[in-house]
Design a protein around this motif. Structure first.
Motif, PDB file in Angstrom:
ATOM      1  N   ALA A  22       8.455  -4.930  -0.282  1.00  0.00           N
ATOM      2  CA  ALA A  22       7.556  -5.258  -1.388  1.00  0.00           C
ATOM      3  C   ALA A  22       8.337  -5.663  -2.632  1.00  0.00           C
ATOM      4  CB  ALA A  22       6.648  -4.068  -1.691  1.00  0.00           C
ATOM      5  N   LEU A  23       9.439  -4.983  -2.883  1.00  0.00           N
ATOM      6  CA  LEU A  23      10.243  -5.285  -4.069  1.00  0.00           C
ATOM      7  C   LEU A  23      10.842  -6.687  -3.986  1.00  0.00           C
ATOM      8  CD1 LEU A  23      11.580  -4.316  -6.736  1.00  0.00           C
ATOM      9  CD2 LEU A  23      13.505  -3.556  -5.337  1.00  0.00           C
ATOM     10  N   ALA A  34      14.273   3.244 -17.817  1.00  0.00           N
ATOM     11  CA  ALA A  34      12.895   3.355 -18.310  1.00  0.00           C
ATOM     12  C   ALA A  34      12.376   2.049 -18.907  1.00  0.00           C
ATOM     13  CB  ALA A  34      12.793   4.480 -19.344  1.00  0.00           C
ATOM     14  N   ALA A  35      13.171   1.401 -19.750  1.00  0.00           N
ATOM     15  CA  ALA A  35      12.730   0.141 -20.358  1.00  0.00           C
ATOM     16  C   ALA A  35      12.664  -0.973 -19.316  1.00  0.00           C
ATOM     17  CB  ALA A  35      13.659  -0.254 -21.500  1.00  0.00           C
ATOM     18  N   GLY A  36      13.632  -0.997 -18.397  1.00  0.00           N
ATOM     19  CA  GLY A  36      13.687  -2.058 -17.402  1.00  0.00           C
ATOM     20  C   GLY A  36      12.389  -2.220 -16.622  1.00  0.00           C
ATOM     21  N   PRO A  37      11.889  -1.167 -15.960  1.00  0.00           N
ATOM     22  CA  PRO A  37      10.653  -1.322 -15.188  1.00  0.00           C
ATOM     23  C   PRO A  37       9.456  -1.768 -16.024  1.00  0.00           C
ATOM     24  CG  PRO A  37      11.819   0.654 -14.492  1.00  0.00           C
ATOM     25  CD  PRO A  37      12.538   0.135 -15.710  1.00  0.00           C
ATOM     26  N   MET A  38       9.359  -1.296 -17.258  1.00  0.00           N
ATOM     27  CA  MET A  38       8.246  -1.747 -18.094  1.00  0.00           C
ATOM     28  C   MET A  38       8.377  -3.221 -18.442  1.00  0.00           C
ATOM     29  SD  MET A  38       6.999   1.254 -20.692  1.00  0.00           S
ATOM     30  CE  MET A  38       8.577   1.924 -21.144  1.00  0.00           C
ATOM     31  N   TYR A  79       7.815  -0.082  -9.699  1.00  0.00           N
ATOM     32  CA  TYR A  79       7.876   1.340 -10.044  1.00  0.00           C
ATOM     33  C   TYR A  79       8.251   2.194  -8.835  1.00  0.00           C
ATOM     34  CZ  TYR A  79       6.398   0.930 -14.858  1.00  0.00           C
ATOM     35  OH  TYR A  79       6.349   0.641 -16.207  1.00  0.00           O
ATOM     36  N   ALA A  80       7.833   1.783  -7.651  1.00  0.00           N
ATOM     37  CA  ALA A  80       8.244   2.515  -6.444  1.00  0.00           C
ATOM     38  C   ALA A  80       9.754   2.444  -6.281  1.00  0.00           C
ATOM     39  CB  ALA A  80       7.534   1.940  -5.218  1.00  0.00           C
ATOM     40  N   ALA A 125       0.835  -1.204   0.000  1.00  0.00           N
ATOM     41  CA  ALA A 125       0.000   0.000   0.000  1.00  0.00           C
ATOM     42  C   ALA A 125       0.869   1.252   0.000  1.00  0.00           C
ATOM     43  CB  ALA A 125      -0.929  -0.003   1.210  1.00  0.00           C
ATOM     44  N   HIS A 126       1.994   1.184   0.712  1.00  0.00           N
ATOM     45  CA  HIS A 126       2.937   2.308   0.739  1.00  0.00           C
ATOM     46  C   HIS A 126       3.483   2.566  -0.670  1.00  0.00           C
ATOM     47  CE1 HIS A 126       6.241   4.858   2.285  1.00  0.00           C
ATOM     48  NE2 HIS A 126       6.949   4.276   1.341  1.00  0.00           N
ATOM     49  N   CYS A 127       3.799   1.507  -1.409  1.00  0.00           N
ATOM     50  CA  CYS A 127       4.315   1.658  -2.778  1.00  0.00           C
ATOM     51  C   CYS A 127       3.302   2.363  -3.666  1.00  0.00           C
ATOM     52  CB  CYS A 127       4.670   0.291  -3.361  1.00  0.00           C
ATOM     53  SG  CYS A 127       6.098  -0.498  -2.596  1.00  0.00           S
ATOM     54  N   GLU A 128       2.048   1.952  -3.538  1.00  0.00           N
ATOM     55  CA  GLU A 128       1.017   2.596  -4.350  1.00  0.00           C
ATOM     56  C   GLU A 128       0.875   4.073  -3.999  1.00  0.00           C
ATOM     57  OE1 GLU A 128      -3.697   2.343  -5.624  1.00  0.00           O
ATOM     58  OE2 GLU A 128      -2.932   1.041  -4.027  1.00  0.00           O
ATOM     59  N   ALA A 129       0.882   4.390  -2.713  1.00  0.00           N
ATOM     60  CA  ALA A 129       0.753   5.781  -2.281  1.00  0.00           C
ATOM     61  C   ALA A 129       1.926   6.619  -2.777  1.00  0.00           C
ATOM     62  CB  ALA A 129       0.661   5.846  -0.756  1.00  0.00           C
TER      63      ALA A 129
END
Length: 269
Positions: free
Chosen positions: A88-89, A133-137, A42-43, A10-14
């Motif tokens: 989370a990661l 940029a490409a990595g996270p996607m 993404y966080a 939830a922290h990551c989403e926030a």
């Protein structure tokens, strides 16, 4: 495998919602069960990207980024899991067998942000964009069951270059490109605009290549949605009020959201 605390997801989403609302909105189109894991990657990417803004000297920034690489390689202290994003990661990496080496490359790439050295050439810029940029996607795509296809690399290059163009002209602009046009990053004149226009054309070309490659994706196309706003920013560069020393002004939130919705509906990135 030790599961991450729900509150840490939830922290990551926030964090994502507060720091990059467009990216958070793009994640909303992913299946609900996968969303929390995409938020985690993404966080992590945002935490690394924000390091420079949080430190007073480069060495402190390198220490922060090294903490992340140690956490990913298992060399950090047992207290690592107390960090909500790290917890989370690490859970997400284990669940989906994400490539740890690539995640470490993202942190390593952001070391360059801590210094004012000019990026030497376009090839180095492309490596930076692939890592950050490409990595996270690509990891989001893996979470969604997508194969590792060229679409993610092309989309990452388009997004990474556009992010650089959104900033005031600076050290990220490749030195070989500046030399080619006789441009100075401190002078708002035709040579600098020509150099940046070449980067804009590069981003546009990569975006179109991503669109073509995405047609072959039968699963996980939602992972490409962060790229959907790229044309809105590139169009801003053609406006008469564009000042490369100040960076791009933001398109309206409604326009950006409309592009995300249109791409999610299958009308194209």
């Amino acid at each position: 495998m030790t599961q991450a605390a729900p509150a840490h997801y939830a922290h990551c989403e926030a964090l994502l919602r507060d720091r990059d609302r467009d990216l958070w909105l793009a994640c909303l189109f992913a299946p609900q069960l996968a969303r929390r894991y995409i938020h985690a990657v993404y966080a992590y990417a945002l935490e690394c990207a924000d390091v420079r803004a949080k430190i007073s000297q480069p060495l402190l920034g390198e220490m922060r980024l090294r903490w992340w690489t140690d956490a990913l390689s298992g060399e950090a202290s047992e207290g690592t899991r107390a960090h909500p994003v790290a917890d989370a990661l690490l859970d997400t990496v284990a669940r989906f067998d994400l490539p740890v080496g690539e995640l470490i490359e993202l942190a390593d790439a952001h070391v360059a942000d801590l210094y004012d050295d000019q990026t030497p050439d376009i090839a180095t810029l492309e490596l930076y964009c692939r890592a950050t940029a490409a990595g996270p996607m690509r990891w989001a795509g893996r979470i969604l069951g997508a194969p590792d296809m060229a679409a993610f690399d092309e989309a990452g290059l388009a997004l990474g270059v556009t992010r650089i163009l959104r900033r005031p002209a600076g050290a990220c602009i490749p030195a070989d490109l500046l030399e080619k046009h006789g441009a100075d990053i401190h002078v708002n004149a035709a040579p600098l605009r020509a150099a940046l226009a070449e980067l804009r054309d590069m981003a546009a070309s990569r975006y179109e290549a991503a669109r073509r490659a995405a047609r072959a994706l039968t699963k996980g196309r939602e992972a490409l949605l962060p790229t959907a706003t790229v044309p809105a920013y590139l169009e801003r560069m053609a406006r008469k009020d564009y000042d490369p020393l100040r960076g791009l002004t933001e398109p309206s939130p409604l326009r950006r959201q409309w592009r995300l919705w249109r791409a999610a509906r299958g009308a194209g990135l």
